[in-house]
Design a protein around this motif. Structure first.
Motif, PDB file in Angstrom:
ATOM      1  N   THR A  24       0.834  -1.209   0.000  1.00  0.00           N
ATOM      2  CA  THR A  24       0.000   0.000   0.000  1.00  0.00           C
ATOM      3  C   THR A  24       0.866   1.255   0.000  1.00  0.00           C
ATOM      4  O   THR A  24       0.621   2.190  -0.767  1.00  0.00           O
ATOM      5  CB  THR A  24      -0.923  -0.004   1.229  1.00  0.00           C
ATOM      6  N   LEU A  27       2.566   1.621  -3.408  1.00  0.00           N
ATOM      7  CA  LEU A  27       1.633   2.104  -4.431  1.00  0.00           C
ATOM      8  C   LEU A  27       1.392   3.600  -4.285  1.00  0.00           C
ATOM      9  O   LEU A  27       1.332   4.330  -5.279  1.00  0.00           O
ATOM     10  CB  LEU A  27       0.312   1.343  -4.337  1.00  0.00           C
ATOM     11  N   ARG A  28       1.247   4.053  -3.051  1.00  0.00           N
ATOM     12  CA  ARG A  28       1.027   5.482  -2.815  1.00  0.00           C
ATOM     13  C   ARG A  28       2.252   6.297  -3.233  1.00  0.00           C
ATOM     14  O   ARG A  28       2.131   7.355  -3.844  1.00  0.00           O
ATOM     15  CB  ARG A  28       0.714   5.735  -1.345  1.00  0.00           C
ATOM     16  N   ASN A  30       4.438   5.527  -5.503  1.00  0.00           N
ATOM     17  CA  ASN A  30       4.637   5.484  -6.949  1.00  0.00           C
ATOM     18  C   ASN A  30       3.495   6.105  -7.739  1.00  0.00           C
ATOM     19  O   ASN A  30       3.527   6.102  -8.965  1.00  0.00           O
ATOM     20  CB  ASN A  30       4.849   4.040  -7.413  1.00  0.00           C
ATOM     21  N   GLY A  31       2.484   6.607  -7.062  1.00  0.00           N
ATOM     22  CA  GLY A  31       1.416   7.341  -7.734  1.00  0.00           C
ATOM     23  C   GLY A  31       0.233   6.504  -8.183  1.00  0.00           C
ATOM     24  O   GLY A  31      -0.555   6.949  -9.004  1.00  0.00           O
ATOM     25  N   TYR A  32       0.104   5.306  -7.679  1.00  0.00           N
ATOM     26  CA  TYR A  32      -1.036   4.459  -8.042  1.00  0.00           C
ATOM     27  C   TYR A  32      -2.142   4.595  -7.001  1.00  0.00           C
ATOM     28  O   TYR A  32      -2.541   3.632  -6.358  1.00  0.00           O
ATOM     29  CB  TYR A  32      -0.606   2.998  -8.157  1.00  0.00           C
ATOM     30  N   GLU A  33      -2.664   5.788  -6.851  1.00  0.00           N
ATOM     31  CA  GLU A  33      -3.654   6.081  -5.814  1.00  0.00           C
ATOM     32  C   GLU A  33      -4.950   5.298  -6.003  1.00  0.00           C
ATOM     33  O   GLU A  33      -5.647   5.020  -5.027  1.00  0.00           O
ATOM     34  CB  GLU A  33      -3.978   7.579  -5.790  1.00  0.00           C
ATOM     35  N   GLN A  34      -5.286   4.917  -7.213  1.00  0.00           N
ATOM     36  CA  GLN A  34      -6.560   4.227  -7.444  1.00  0.00           C
ATOM     37  C   GLN A  34      -6.569   2.826  -6.851  1.00  0.00           C
ATOM     38  O   GLN A  34      -7.624   2.241  -6.645  1.00  0.00           O
ATOM     39  CB  GLN A  34      -6.906   4.174  -8.939  1.00  0.00           C
ATOM     40  N   TYR A  35      -5.394   2.264  -6.548  1.00  0.00           N
ATOM     41  CA  TYR A  35      -5.326   0.917  -5.984  1.00  0.00           C
ATOM     42  C   TYR A  35      -5.084   0.901  -4.478  1.00  0.00           C
ATOM     43  O   TYR A  35      -5.211  -0.156  -3.849  1.00  0.00           O
ATOM     44  CB  TYR A  35      -4.207   0.126  -6.657  1.00  0.00           C
ATOM     45  N   VAL A  36      -4.748   2.025  -3.910  1.00  0.00           N
ATOM     46  CA  VAL A  36      -4.348   2.081  -2.501  1.00  0.00           C
ATOM     47  C   VAL A  36      -5.484   1.646  -1.584  1.00  0.00           C
ATOM     48  O   VAL A  36      -5.279   0.841  -0.664  1.00  0.00           O
ATOM     49  CB  VAL A  36      -3.843   3.493  -2.139  1.00  0.00           C
TER      50      VAL A  36
END
Length: 66
Positions: A24, A27-28, A30-36
Motif C-alpha cells: 500500500t 503504491l502510494r 509510486n502514484g497508483y492512488e486508485q489501488y491504494v
C-alpha cells in the motif's frame, strides 16, 4: 486441538497482511492512488481474519462445560 495448525495459519495470514500493508505504501509513493484503498482494505480484512483464527484457536482449546 494442539495438532491443528491454527498458529501457523494465523502467522501466515498476518505476514501476508503485512506485505499488503507495505505494498500500500509503495503504491502510494509510486502514484497508483486508485489501488491504494482496495489493497489497504484487503490488508485490514486479513488482519481481522488472523485475529479470528487466533480466537477460534483459543476457544477450541477450552474444555467443554455443559
Amino acid at each position: 486441538m494442539a495438532k491443528t495448525p491454527f498458529g501457523s495459519l494465523s502467522a501466515a495470514i498476518a505476514m501476508l497482511a503485512t506485505a499488503l500493508g507495505f505494498l500500500t505504501f509503495q503504491l502510494r509513493a509510486n502514484g497508483y492512488e486508485q489501488y491504494v484503498e482496495s489493497v489497504a482494505s484487503a490488508s485490514v480484512v486479513m488482519y481481522v481474519t488472523a485475529a479470528l483464527v487466533v480466537l477460534t484457536w483459543v476457544r477450541a482449546r477450552r474444555p467443554y462445560s455443559d
